[in-house]
Structures are given as C-alpha cells and as structure tokens.
Design a protein around this motif. Structure first.
Motif, short mmCIF file in Angstrom:
data_model
loop_
_atom_site.label_atom_id
_atom_site.label_comp_id
_atom_site.label_asym_id
_atom_site.label_seq_id
_atom_site.Cartn_x
_atom_site.Cartn_y
_atom_site.Cartn_z
N UNK A 279 16.20 -124.93 -34.57
CA UNK A 279 16.43 -125.63 -35.93
C UNK A 279 15.45 -124.92 -37.13
N UNK A 280 15.83 -123.71 -37.12
CA UNK A 280 15.13 -122.80 -38.34
C UNK A 280 16.05 -123.18 -39.45
N UNK A 281 15.17 -123.62 -40.57
CA UNK A 281 15.98 -123.82 -41.84
C UNK A 281 16.75 -122.28 -42.58
N UNK A 282 17.71 -122.81 -43.15
CA UNK A 282 17.88 -121.55 -44.13
C UNK A 282 17.01 -121.33 -45.30
N UNK A 283 17.18 -119.96 -45.84
CA UNK A 283 16.38 -119.61 -46.83
C UNK A 283 14.84 -119.47 -46.44
N UNK A 284 13.96 -120.00 -47.18
CA UNK A 284 12.54 -119.71 -46.78
C UNK A 284 12.40 -120.89 -45.65
N UNK A 285 11.34 -120.30 -44.42
CA UNK A 285 11.36 -121.37 -43.54
C UNK A 285 10.22 -122.46 -43.76
N UNK A 286 9.29 -122.07 -44.93
CA UNK A 286 8.48 -123.06 -45.04
C UNK A 286 8.95 -124.20 -46.22
N UNK A 300 17.86 -118.85 -49.93
CA UNK A 300 17.89 -117.47 -49.48
C UNK A 300 16.31 -117.20 -49.22
N UNK A 301 16.25 -116.34 -48.04
CA UNK A 301 15.03 -116.15 -47.33
C UNK A 301 14.34 -115.00 -48.20
N UNK A 302 12.93 -115.15 -48.65
CA UNK A 302 12.15 -114.27 -49.52
C UNK A 302 11.75 -113.14 -48.37
N UNK A 303 11.68 -111.91 -49.25
CA UNK A 303 10.94 -110.55 -48.62
C UNK A 303 9.57 -110.82 -48.80
N UNK A 304 8.45 -109.81 -48.40
CA UNK A 304 7.32 -109.88 -48.63
C UNK A 304 7.08 -109.11 -49.89
N UNK A 305 6.68 -109.91 -50.94
CA UNK A 305 6.38 -109.29 -52.20
C UNK A 305 4.87 -108.96 -52.55
N UNK A 306 4.77 -107.96 -53.03
CA UNK A 306 3.35 -107.59 -53.74
C UNK A 306 2.86 -108.49 -54.69
N UNK A 307 1.66 -108.93 -54.34
CA UNK A 307 1.06 -110.26 -55.15
C UNK A 307 -0.31 -109.86 -55.42
#
Length: 324
Positions: A279-286, A300-307
C-alpha cells in the motif's frame, strides 16, 4: 580512501503470488573505519532487513540487488562458502533477541569457542580459555562457570553480553548491532552501550547501530541515517541532526522524545502509521502523514537533496531552487 563498508543502491524485495514487493529500496550507506553509524526509524521501516541483506542472512526467496562493498569486495557476489569465512570473523552481528539467537542445546563456552576454532584455528582448549577471557572482558561474573551453563540459565542482560563476546571473539572490523538494548532495563542498557564504546575504543571496530531509540543514537553515534518505509529520508552527523532536523518525519521523531527541560504534559505523536508494503503511496512515502505536504509531494517522489554541510534530506522542501 575508500570506506570500510560501502552499500550502493541496495534493494531488497520479495515476489508474492500477485506482485513484487520492495522491502528496502535504493539504500546507499558508507561506514568508515572506527566510526559508529546509527540507523534509526519506526518498526517496519526496513532497518533490520538492511542489516540482514548486508550479511546475506535472508531467505533465498528474497531478492537482493545493488552492491555491498567490504574492503573492495562485493559481498553480494561472493559464494556462500566465502561469506561464511567473513561472517563472525571480519563482519559480526549482534542480534535483537539473544534468546532466539543463542543455541539452547549448547553451552555458552562452546558457542563462543566455535568461531575461534573455525576462523582463528585455535584448539578446543585454547578456544575455551579465550571464551572465558572474553566473558570476563564483557563484565560477566564467574566466567569459567558461565562457560559451562546454557542460555536459559542466564538473564537477558547476561545473554546480550554473551552475544557481544561472541561477536567480538575474532576482532571483527565491522560490528552490526541490531537493537542491542531492546527489552533490557535502563541500567543494563547503559552497561551494554558502555561495553560497545569500550570495544570501539580499544579495537577500532566500526559499528553499524540499528535502533529506534534516539537517546541511544545521541550517546553512541557519529553519524545518523533516518529511514522511513524502506528508504533513507535524512542523513547527517549526530550533532546536526539533533540541533536542526530537516525532514518532517525526523522532526516528528524528535518531538515524540521526552525532554526533562520541558513542562509539556503529553508528548506529540506522528499521525497515521508506516504504510504496508503493498500500500505504498505514490510520490513521497511520508506525504499522507506530513503536515507540510505540497501537491508535488503526492505526485512525485523526491530524491535525497543536499540540506546543508554533509546533511541530506529526501524532501521537496529542500529541492534546489524550490526551497519553501
């Protein structure tokens, strides 16, 4: 210089009768010599599956892809015989529940002696002497007598110390500790953590520490990886993570911790639960649990971004040019 252990795009999945379910998706982790790296998250986020994938201790029906490089050798490409030479020798693991990890039919001394005989070439007498010495080092009283006893005769804290003695028997370069203090009272927990610090200090062992306890992370770790629903959502050094958590999930975890300085009567909780594999949601899982979710988060699922310096976050809030 290459990391001691480098996990690249590790994906662990299982094929059911209907479809293929991804348990851990695209995990990349580096562990330097002498470093303690914490892996934290709720139950069901994929922490233990990641460690078992690295050690190749999962059922053969489970599919593992990616690369797990230990001193340049890809563990996923080794034969089972080659892996057996590494397990318990150069890479060791402390399991979450020692009562189910220790063999109830063999004495403590025999179980500690086994890797010494197999990997170090010690005789039975030498291995028994070394086992007694190891039990003494991990703070077990009457070590010679304990060697002749069985797991059910020991308390939970004593069994966990035995697990650490077994793991450290061959002076491994990497120690994977999966929830080593779960179900132990706070006094024993503190002793176990101090023992792991001693092992790292005296032997230079790199530790991959898997836990859901942020207090343990704060005390033990140099760097931290936060996992959610089979993905890394945040990575930072321990000071940065506690001083300035970036991902909304990490912020929620921090707020759920008790604070002696706070007069708050009730702790905050994160609404909802970790999604099931199918049941994983589309886009960001959170996104379904996130108070800061935007339209793009659901699409849309995000990538690991520099923060920030050495800080990475899987969140659209930190996407380049789109920081809100």
């Amino acid at each position: 210089m290459a990391p001691l252990l480098e996990i690249k795009d590790l994906t662990t999945s299982i094929t059911s009768a209907k479809n293929k379910l991804t348990i851990v998706g695209g995990i990349s982790i580096t562990l330097e010599a002498g470093e303690t790296l914490g892996v934290v998250g709720e139950s069901g986020c994929g922490k233990s599956v990641t460690s078992l994938s690295v050690m190749r201790l999962l059922d053969k029906k489970v599919e593992i892809s990616g690369n797990v490089l230990f001193e340049g050798a890809d563990l996923l490409a080794l034969s089972e015989k080659e892996m057996q030479k590494l397990r318990g020798n150069q890479i060791a693991m402390i399991f979450q529940e020692p009562m189910t990890s220790l063999n109830p039919l063999h004495t403590i001394g025999k179980q500690i002696a086994e890797p010494l005989i197999r990997h170090q070439g010690l005789s039975k007498r030498e291995a028994k002497e070394r086992a007694t010495q190891l039990l003494r080092q991990v703070g077990i009283p009457r070590p010679a007598e304990i060697c002749s006893e069985y797991p059910h005769q020991l308390s939970g804290g004593m069994r966990q110390r035995v697990m650490i003695a077994m793991a450290m028997a061959c002076n491994p370069k990497v120690l994977i500790a999966d929830e080593p203090t779960t179900a132990l009272d706070v006094t024993i927990q503190a002793q176990i953590l101090e023992l792991m610090k001693k092992v790292k200090r005296e032997q230079g062992t790199a530790i991959l520490l898997i836990t859901h306890d942020l207090g343990v992370v704060a005390e033990m770790c140099d760097r931290v990886i936060v996992m959610y629903a089979g993905q890394i959502v945040e990575e930072a050094d321990v000071r940065s993570l506690f001083r300035d958590p970036k991902h909304p999930y990490t912020v929620g975890l921090m707020k759920s911790m008790p604070d002696v300085k706070s007069e708050q009567e009730r702790l905050e909780s994160i609404p909802g639960a970790v999604p099931l594999l199918h049941e994983m949601p589309g886009g960001c899982r959170f996104a379904p649990r996130c108070s800061k979710a935007m339209d793009i988060c659901h699409r849309q699922a995000p990538e690991l971004h520099a923060a920030g310096d050495g800080h990475r976050c899987r969140c659209w809030l930190y996407a380049e040019g789109e920081k809100k």
